[in-house]
Motif scaffolding. Structure first.
Motif, PDB file in Angstrom:
ATOM      1  N   UNK A 251       0.841  -1.196   0.000  1.00 48.25           N
ATOM      2  CA  UNK A 251       0.000   0.000   0.000  1.00 48.25           C
ATOM      3  C   UNK A 251       0.883   1.256   0.000  1.00 48.25           C
ATOM      4  N   UNK A 252       0.558   2.204  -0.882  1.00 50.77           N
ATOM      5  CA  UNK A 252       1.394   3.391  -1.064  1.00 50.77           C
ATOM      6  C   UNK A 252       1.552   4.206   0.217  1.00 50.77           C
ATOM      7  N   UNK A 253       0.501   4.271   1.030  1.00 50.32           N
ATOM      8  CA  UNK A 253       0.573   5.029   2.287  1.00 50.32           C
ATOM      9  C   UNK A 253       1.610   4.407   3.220  1.00 50.32           C
ATOM     10  N   UNK A 254       1.624   3.081   3.294  1.00 56.47           N
ATOM     11  CA  UNK A 254       2.587   2.365   4.146  1.00 56.47           C
ATOM     12  C   UNK A 254       4.008   2.590   3.631  1.00 56.47           C
ATOM     13  N   UNK A 255       4.176   2.498   2.316  1.00 60.54           N
ATOM     14  CA  UNK A 255       5.502   2.677   1.718  1.00 60.54           C
ATOM     15  C   UNK A 255       6.039   4.070   2.026  1.00 60.54           C
ATOM     16  N   UNK A 256       5.222   5.093   1.833  1.00 52.90           N
ATOM     17  CA  UNK A 256       5.673   6.463   2.083  1.00 52.90           C
ATOM     18  C   UNK A 256       5.985   6.678   3.562  1.00 52.90           C
ATOM     19  N   UNK A 324       5.961 -14.389  12.714  1.00 56.49           N
ATOM     20  CA  UNK A 324       5.509 -13.685  13.910  1.00 56.49           C
ATOM     21  C   UNK A 324       5.348 -12.194  13.742  1.00 56.49           C
ATOM     22  N   UNK A 325       5.964 -11.579  12.713  1.00 55.04           N
ATOM     23  CA  UNK A 325       5.902 -10.124  12.559  1.00 55.04           C
ATOM     24  C   UNK A 325       5.096  -9.741  11.313  1.00 55.04           C
ATOM     25  N   UNK A 326       4.504  -8.545  11.365  1.00 51.89           N
ATOM     26  CA  UNK A 326       3.675  -8.050  10.262  1.00 51.89           C
ATOM     27  C   UNK A 326       4.254  -6.757   9.702  1.00 51.89           C
ATOM     28  N   UNK A 327       3.646  -6.277   8.622  1.00 52.57           N
ATOM     29  CA  UNK A 327       4.074  -5.010   8.036  1.00 52.57           C
ATOM     30  C   UNK A 327       3.913  -3.866   9.037  1.00 52.57           C
TER      31      UNK A 327
END
Length: 531
Positions: A251-256, A324-327
């Motif tokens: 997702x672009x928001x997450x990337x930025x 165990x870990x997420x974005x």
């Protein structure tokens, strides 16, 4: 140089009429996208000049005669916190500490020149005030040298090539080239640091125009944060591909958001390095170590992009866990690194944080500070521990219910911890860095949320090597069992060299006396600001 005002249209046409063959050749270079990006764009600029000569002669003369007066500034803004000027192919820059003074002087120069030339209808535009020029240039005393724009341990550039590269670097910043790059990449060149500008140059010199188009699209989509992230890691082709893959599938928001945190780390590491090296000779051990410290921060933080790529690939989505870990955890990891590095960068200036020594807790080699974010009012606890040399102590442990003494060696180290325990219990950053530790001999569990940076003279290597690590990984031995935090766990799982980084440091800093010198210098600094 001749003044085009003194040439009539017929003469101007005669001068250029024999150059059609050259114009056609230039057109082929541009349209077929030949050569590396820099050469292709320079050819396009030259072609544009030829086009004006052949096809728009009268238009040019009209524009020259009627153009309003513009100021030819003796200096320009090179980066966010530096102005500079180019003289005989050499770039000179101001110190970041005087950025406001230079900006005010530059604005005064521009305003005064405009006013003077309005009154004279632009006829005296060549008689600019030498005194004001000299004042501006005196504020930019530092000649930019290769060591100012090249990152430690990354260069495979021969000394013979350096003069040519530095000449090309000044060309990159010239009035003619800068607007072309800014249009192609959708960013302002002065939003990049000097190092990033240099890496843009070295990247573009190795890329064809078509290859560079991919980065142009990336830069226009993710802005200056995306371009800075890419350029800082462009020396590593595999890392660059990981960044592209992550950005394309997330997702672009997450990337930025992640790019913004990473570029904050870059800025903070630069500030820490500048503060340490200020007033020191370049050959000084502390100054050399600080430049390698910058590289360590940049590289270690970038290792998280290994995890970002894995989390973003087709068999993974933001709702699925990667071991165990997420974005979301990855975002908090970057945020945590940005927070602690920003706090360290601010220790001398108190610009963003207020540091209050906790004199009741501070003792020997442990330094405690209560830290308040001036903007939000959020409070943190900062603990710095310095052990310049390895120490051996006798410790008691229980074996089958009986107390036994054993000799234990504790590594030389600098340990920096930021406590998040005062944040609300549901705060995402606090939850991400929550660590549970169970002590077998004491039969108790401690739960605390801490962001940690550590510099150890690591005895896991023979001989010991200086290493840098972030966060705490999952760990268990006969005395304790800990969960670790998201940053430590992710790095331990996916970083190419595990939980510790040694590649950024010259082996000479692993000498016990040299490491002790660095640690004692840092301890003295902590003592001064704690007084």
């Amino acid at each position: 140089m001749f003044d085009t005002k003194e040439i009539d249209s017929a003469t101007f046409e005669k001068i250029t009429s024999g150059s059609k063959a050259l114009e056609n050749l230039l057109k082929q270079v541009v349209t077929q996208k030949r050569g590396n990006y820099i050469l292709n764009r320079q050819t396009a600029k030259l072609l544009e000049m030829f086009g004006v000569g052949f096809d728009r002669t009268q238009e040019v003369h009209t524009r020259i005669e009627t153009a309003p007066y513009t100021v030819h500034m003796p200096i320009f803004q090179v980066s966010k916190d530096q102005y500079g000027y180019i003289d005989h192919g050499q770039l000179h820059v101001s110190e970041p500490s005087v950025i406001q003074a230079v900006a005010q002087e530059a604005e005064k120069y521009r305003t005064d020149e405009l006013e003077e030339n309005k009154e004279s209808n632009g006829t005296h535009w060549r008689s600019l005030s030498l005194g004001r020029k000299d004042t501006l240039r005196a504020l930019c005393p530092t000649a930019v040298t290769p060591d100012m724009v090249m990152i430690e341990h990354r260069e495979a550039i021969s000394n013979d090539d350096l003069p040519h590269l530095m000449n090309d670097y000044t060309l990159l910043l010239s009035e003619e080239t800068r607007p072309i790059l800014e249009k192609d990449f959708g960013v302002q060149i002065n939003d990049l640091t000097l190092k990033e500008q240099f890496y843009l140059l070295t990247f573009l010199k190795e890329q064809t125009y078509e290859q560079a188009e991919h980065v142009q699209e990336f830069s226009k989509q993710f802005g200056v944060g995306g371009l800075r992230t890419f350029l800082t890691n462009s020396y590593d082709e595999k890392m660059s591909e990981r960044i592209f893959t992550f950005a394309a599938l997330t997702d672009e928001v997450v990337v930025k958001d992640i790019f913004a945190s990473y570029t904050s780390v870059l800025d903070n590491a630069e500030k820490v390095t500048s503060a340490v090296t200020q007033g020191r000779d370049k050959s000084d051990d502390i100054a050399q170590f600080s430049s390698q410290l910058f590289e360590a921060f940049v590289r270690r933080s970038a290792h998280l992009f290994y995890g970002a790529e894995k989390m973003a690939t087709s068999w993974y989505d933001a709702q699925t866990q990667y071991k165990g870990e997420t974005m979301r955890d990855l975002q908090e990891s970057f945020r945590g690194i940005a927070l602690l590095s920003g706090l360290l960068a601010d220790m001398q200036s108190d610009e963003h944080f207020l540091f209050t020594p906790d004199t009741q807790k501070t003792r020997d080699d442990n330094f405690f500070f209560n830290v308040t974010d001036k903007g939000s009012g959020v409070r943190y606890g900062l603990k710095i521990f310095v052990r310049p040399r390895a120490q051996t102590e006798m410790r008691t442990k229980k074996v089958d219910g009986k107390a036994e003494k054993e000799e234990r060696t504790f590594q030389a180290r600098i340990n920096i911890e930021l406590s998040l325990d005062e944040l609300p219990s549901d705060n995402l950053l606090r939850k991400a860095f929550l660590n549970h530790t169970e002590y077998a001999d004491k039969k108790k569990t401690i739960e605390t949320s801490v962001i940690r940076f550590g510099f150890d003279l690591d005895d896991q290597y023979d001989p010991p090597r200086i290493s840098f690590d972030m966060g705490r990984n999952e760990w268990q031995d006969e005395t304790q069992k800990r969960t670790g935090d998201v940053l430590g766990r992710i790095l331990d799982q996916i970083a190419p060299h595990g939980h510790h980084l040694i590649e950024s440091f010259d082996p000479k800093f692993s000498d016990p006396d040299t490491f002790a010198k660095i640690a004692e210098e840092f301890r003295s600094y902590c003592s001064r600001i704690s007084a």
